[in-house]
Design a protein around this motif. Structure first.
Motif, PDB file in Angstrom:
ATOM      1  N   CYS A 107      16.592  50.388 -32.759  1.00 59.40           N
ATOM      2  CA  CYS A 107      16.837  49.354 -33.757  1.00 59.40           C
ATOM      3  C   CYS A 107      15.550  49.170 -34.555  1.00 59.40           C
ATOM      4  O   CYS A 107      14.547  48.694 -34.021  1.00 59.40           O
ATOM      5  N   LYS A 108      15.565  49.591 -35.819  1.00 58.97           N
ATOM      6  CA  LYS A 108      14.345  49.522 -36.632  1.00 58.97           C
ATOM      7  C   LYS A 108      14.689  49.404 -38.108  1.00 58.97           C
ATOM      8  O   LYS A 108      15.850  49.519 -38.502  1.00 58.97           O
ATOM      9  N   GLU A 109      13.698  49.204 -38.917  1.00 61.75           N
ATOM     10  CA  GLU A 109      13.829  49.156 -40.363  1.00 61.75           C
ATOM     11  C   GLU A 109      14.524  50.441 -40.817  1.00 61.75           C
ATOM     12  O   GLU A 109      14.140  51.521 -40.394  1.00 61.75           O
ATOM     13  N   PRO A 110      15.556  50.364 -41.629  1.00 65.22           N
ATOM     14  CA  PRO A 110      16.334  51.545 -41.999  1.00 65.22           C
ATOM     15  C   PRO A 110      15.524  52.709 -42.573  1.00 65.22           C
ATOM     16  O   PRO A 110      15.859  53.866 -42.326  1.00 65.22           O
ATOM     17  N   THR A 111      14.451  52.443 -43.304  1.00 61.34           N
ATOM     18  CA  THR A 111      13.667  53.546 -43.883  1.00 61.34           C
ATOM     19  C   THR A 111      12.878  54.308 -42.829  1.00 61.34           C
ATOM     20  O   THR A 111      12.336  55.367 -43.108  1.00 61.34           O
ATOM     21  N   LEU A 112      12.812  53.779 -41.603  1.00 57.03           N
ATOM     22  CA  LEU A 112      12.101  54.465 -40.522  1.00 57.03           C
ATOM     23  C   LEU A 112      13.012  55.374 -39.701  1.00 57.03           C
ATOM     24  O   LEU A 112      12.567  56.013 -38.748  1.00 57.03           O
ATOM     25  N   SER A 113      14.262  55.449 -40.081  1.00 63.53           N
ATOM     26  CA  SER A 113      15.197  56.328 -39.391  1.00 63.53           C
ATOM     27  C   SER A 113      14.693  57.774 -39.466  1.00 63.53           C
ATOM     28  O   SER A 113      14.322  58.266 -40.534  1.00 63.53           O
ATOM     29  N   GLY A 114      14.648  58.437 -38.326  1.00 63.40           N
ATOM     30  CA  GLY A 114      14.183  59.819 -38.265  1.00 63.40           C
ATOM     31  C   GLY A 114      12.685  59.992 -38.106  1.00 63.40           C
ATOM     32  O   GLY A 114      12.208  61.116 -37.975  1.00 63.40           O
TER      33      GLY A 114
END
Length: 100
Positions: free
Chosen positions: A14-21
């Motif tokens: 669960c994190k800030e969406p831009t940190l996905s990947g």
């Protein structure tokens, strides 16, 4: 830039969406004598480093200079895997000789 040793990974589902990947590493800073300092940092890994490797990290705006990281909330990034560190007194670190 700072010298550090990769101590492990940090996983967050669960994190800030831009940190996905983005892969996160727990790194321990290293002194100018090659000894580990008490300071740890979490850094985004842009070079594919692994546990036990010595790396260079950058902080602040420099951590967002990597392509694709300009708009991500990253304050520290692993930007290089270290092969050797040499001082006037001799070799401080050699990846070839590091079996830890």
């Amino acid at each position: 830039m700072l010298l550090a040793k990769v101590r492990g990974t940090v996983v967050s589902t669960c994190k800030e969406p831009t940190l996905s990947g983005v892969k996160f590493l727990m790194v321990q800073l290293i002194s100018d004598t090659g000894e580990p300092l008490p300071d740890y940092e979490v850094a985004a890994d842009v070079v594919g480093a692994g546990p036990g490797e010595w790396v260079l990290i950058t902080r602040g705006s420099g951590a967002r200079e990597h392509q694709g990281y300009h708009d991500r909330p990253v304050d520290a990034a692993v930007i290089a895997i270290v092969d050797t560190v040499s001082l006037s007194s001799g070799t401080l670190y050699s990846k070839r000789d590091d079996f830890n």
